[in-house]
Write a protein that holds these residues in place. Structure first.
Motif, PDB file in Angstrom:
ATOM      1  N   ASP A 289      -1.371  32.821  10.377  1.00 35.35           N
ATOM      2  CA  ASP A 289      -1.072  31.834  11.411  1.00 35.35           C
ATOM      3  C   ASP A 289      -1.033  30.462  10.745  1.00 35.35           C
ATOM      4  OD1 ASP A 289      -0.687  30.497  13.770  1.00 35.35           O
ATOM      5  OD2 ASP A 289      -2.730  30.750  14.507  1.00 35.35           O
ATOM      6  N   ILE A 290       0.119  29.798  10.817  1.00 32.32           N
ATOM      7  CA  ILE A 290       0.305  28.497  10.165  1.00 32.32           C
ATOM      8  C   ILE A 290       0.359  27.424  11.240  1.00 32.32           C
ATOM      9  CG2 ILE A 290       1.733  27.133   8.602  1.00 32.32           C
ATOM     10  CD1 ILE A 290       2.903  29.737   7.537  1.00 32.32           C
ATOM     11  N   ARG A 291      -0.452  26.396  11.086  1.00 30.28           N
ATOM     12  CA  ARG A 291      -0.528  25.343  12.103  1.00 30.28           C
ATOM     13  C   ARG A 291      -0.427  23.966  11.468  1.00 30.28           C
ATOM     14  NH1 ARG A 291      -5.765  27.635  15.382  1.00 30.28           N
ATOM     15  NH2 ARG A 291      -5.255  29.847  15.109  1.00 30.28           N
ATOM     16  N   ARG A 292       0.124  23.062  12.233  1.00 33.90           N
ATOM     17  CA  ARG A 292       0.159  21.665  11.830  1.00 33.90           C
ATOM     18  C   ARG A 292      -1.205  21.031  12.111  1.00 33.90           C
ATOM     19  NH1 ARG A 292       5.675  19.952  11.801  1.00 33.90           N
ATOM     20  NH2 ARG A 292       7.056  21.504  12.741  1.00 33.90           N
ATOM     21  N   GLY A 293      -1.531  19.980  11.368  1.00 31.10           N
ATOM     22  CA  GLY A 293      -2.737  19.231  11.662  1.00 31.10           C
ATOM     23  C   GLY A 293      -2.547  18.360  12.897  1.00 31.10           C
ATOM     24  N   LEU A 305      -5.434  33.159   7.187  1.00 33.24           N
ATOM     25  CA  LEU A 305      -5.065  34.502   6.724  1.00 33.24           C
ATOM     26  C   LEU A 305      -6.135  35.485   7.169  1.00 33.24           C
ATOM     27  CD1 LEU A 305      -4.658  32.416   3.896  1.00 33.24           C
ATOM     28  CD2 LEU A 305      -2.978  34.238   3.639  1.00 33.24           C
ATOM     29  N   ALA A 306      -5.751  36.411   8.043  1.00 29.21           N
ATOM     30  CA  ALA A 306      -6.705  37.367   8.603  1.00 29.21           C
ATOM     31  C   ALA A 306      -6.273  38.783   8.253  1.00 29.21           C
ATOM     32  CB  ALA A 306      -6.791  37.207  10.122  1.00 29.21           C
ATOM     33  N   GLY A 307      -7.092  39.461   7.455  1.00 36.58           N
ATOM     34  CA  GLY A 307      -6.830  40.850   7.124  1.00 36.58           C
ATOM     35  C   GLY A 307      -7.404  41.780   8.182  1.00 36.58           C
ATOM     36  N   VAL A 308      -6.587  42.694   8.670  1.00 34.65           N
ATOM     37  CA  VAL A 308      -7.011  43.655   9.689  1.00 34.65           C
ATOM     38  C   VAL A 308      -7.001  45.055   9.085  1.00 34.65           C
ATOM     39  CG1 VAL A 308      -6.486  44.643  11.950  1.00 34.65           C
ATOM     40  CG2 VAL A 308      -6.093  42.205  11.538  1.00 34.65           C
ATOM     41  N   GLY A 309      -8.108  45.782   9.219  1.00 36.48           N
ATOM     42  CA  GLY A 309      -8.184  47.148   8.726  1.00 36.48           C
ATOM     43  C   GLY A 309      -8.814  47.254   7.355  1.00 36.48           C
ATOM     44  N   PRO A 310      -9.117  48.492   6.926  1.00 33.53           N
ATOM     45  CA  PRO A 310      -9.801  48.732   5.651  1.00 33.53           C
ATOM     46  C   PRO A 310      -9.051  48.177   4.433  1.00 33.53           C
ATOM     47  CG  PRO A 310      -9.838  50.710   7.008  1.00 33.53           C
ATOM     48  CD  PRO A 310      -8.942  49.742   7.707  1.00 33.53           C
ATOM     49  N   ARG A 311      -7.734  48.097   4.507  1.00 40.62           N
ATOM     50  CA  ARG A 311      -6.946  47.589   3.381  1.00 40.62           C
ATOM     51  C   ARG A 311      -7.423  46.209   2.932  1.00 40.62           C
ATOM     52  NH1 ARG A 311      -4.995  45.124  -0.169  1.00 40.62           N
ATOM     53  NH2 ARG A 311      -2.789  44.703  -0.632  1.00 40.62           N
TER      54      ARG A 311
END
Length: 321
Positions: A289-293, A305-311
Motif C-alpha cells: 500500500d503506497i500513500r502520500r504524506g 509492505l505486508a506479507g500474508v501467509g507462511p511464505r
C-alpha cells in the motif's frame, strides 16, 4: 481533574453509505469514551459462559489498559462510535476490546480502525499483532482471517490469532521508489503474488519498474491500463513478471478471465489496484500500500509492505527498511 487529552487525528474518511468517520489515537484521558462503546457493543452480543470480560470493565480498568499501549477511537459526528485497545510488548502487540456501537455496525468501521492500528504499529516498528477470539463466534474468526490473521493456538474460551505487521519504508523520490522495487525483487521467487494499492500517481508503476529491473526482465515496464495485463519475460532465465492493472475490473471473476492461473506458479504476478479483488489468487501474497504524506509539497511516499501467509512469515521484509 482528568489529565488533558493527547488525542491525535490519524485519519478521516467518508463511509460508503454516507457519514464522515474521524479516527483518533487516544490515551487514558479518553477512557470514558472507549468504555461507553465497549459496553454497548459487548452487551449487544449473544450471552456466553463465562461472560465477556469486557462487560466488567470500568473506566479505571480501561485507563490502565490504555496506559500500557494506546487506543484507537472512531467518531461519527463527534460522537464515539467504535474503539479498540492495543497493548505493547517490545516488537509485539496485542489487540483487545474491538468494539463498534450497535447503531453503527456493518458499515466498515471496524476494518478502518484495525487498519489504522496496524499503520501506527508499523510506523513504530512492531513486527506481530495478536488477539483472542471467542470460539462461540466463528463468524468473528472468519472476519479476522480475511484481514490476514492465522490461528496460532488456543486458550479456552479463546482461539488465538496472529499476523505479521506491515514493514514501513519511506521513499522520498521516484528514484528511491525504483530502488526499493529493485531490492524487493531480490526477495521474490516464482509463484509470488503482489497486490499493489495506492492513489493515482502514488508510485505503483514506478515500484513495478524497479521490480522489473531487479528481475532483469526484457522491455520497458509501463502501466498496462488499456491491455489490462502484460508479460515481461526474463532476460536471464529467471521468472517472468506478469503486470496487471485491475483499475477497470469490478470483481475476482473478471480478474479470472485474464487466465492468470496459467502462469501463476512460474512467474511473479503483480496486480495494481488489486485490493479487494485479487486476494483470491493466492493465500500467500505480498500486499503493498503506497500513500502520500500529509504535506502536499512533499514528494515522500510511505510504502507499507505486508506479507500474508507462511511464505512471508520469516521476517525477510525487514531487510527493506
Amino acid at each position: 481533574m482528568s489529565a488533558p487529552s493527547t488525542a491525535a487525528v490519524v485519519a478521516e474518511a467518508g463511509l460508503p453509505d454516507g457519514g464522515q468517520l474521524r479516527i483518533l489515537r487516544v490515551d487514558a484521558s479518553r477512557a470514558a469514551d472507549v468504555l461507553r462503546v465497549v459496553h454497548a457493543a459487548f452487551a449487544a452480543r449473544p450471552p456466553v459462559d463465562p461472560p465477556a470480560a469486557a462487560l466488567s470493565d470500568t473506566e479505571q480498568t480501561i485507563a490502565e489498559k490504555l496506559a500500557g499501549g494506546f487506543g484507537v477511537l472512531g467518531e461519527l459526528d463527534g460522537e464515539p462510535a467504535a474503539a479498540l485497545i492495543v497493548a505493547l510488548d517490545g516488537d509485539q502487540a496485542t489487540i483487545t476490546r474491538v468494539a463498534v456501537h450497535p447503531d453503527h455496525q456493518h458499515r466498515g468501521i471496524a476494518s478502518a480502525l484495525v487498519l489504522c492500528a496496524m499503520d501506527l504499529l508499523a510506523a513504530r516498528g512492531t513486527r506481530t499483532l495478536g488477539l483472542g477470539v471467542r470460539t462461540e463466534f466463528p463468524g468473528l474468526g472468519r472476519w479476522w482471517r480475511r484481514h490476514g490473521f492465522v490461528r496460532v493456538g488456543e486458550r479456552p474460551p479463546l482461539e488465538l490469532l496472529q499476523r505479521s505487521l506491515p514493514v514501513l519504508v519511506e521513499a522520498p523520490t521516484a528514484d528511491a521508489m525504483r530502488d526499493l522495487g529493485e531490492r524487493l525483487a531480490g526477495l521474490l521467487r516464482p509463484g509470488d503474488v503482489i497486490i499493489a494499492t495506492g492513489d493515482l500517481g502514488a508510485g505503483k508503476t514506478t515500484l513495478t519498474q524497479g521490480i522489473g529491473a531487479g528481475l532483469q526482465v526484457a522491455g520497458p515496464v509501463i502501466s498496462p491500463t488499456f491491455v489490462l495485463s502484460r508479460v515481461h519475460r526474463s532476460s536471464t532465465g529467471g521468472p517472468a513478471l506478469v503486470h496487471v492493472d485491475a483499475y477497470r475490473l469490478g470483481s475476482f471473476d473478471e480478474l479470472e478471465d485474464l487466465d492468470l492461473e496459467a502462469s501463476l506458479a512460474d512467474a511473479v504476478t503483480l496486480i495494481e489496484w488489486g485490493g479487494g479483488i485479487a486476494e483470491g489468487l493466492a493465500d500467500d501474497r505480498l500486499e503493498i500500500d503506497i500513500r502520500r504524506g500529509l504535506d502536499p509539497d512533499d514528494e515522500t511516499r510511505l510504502v507499507f509492505l505486508a506479507g500474508v501467509g507462511p511464505r512471508w512469515a520469516d521476517g525477510q521484509l525487514e531487510e527493506l527498511r
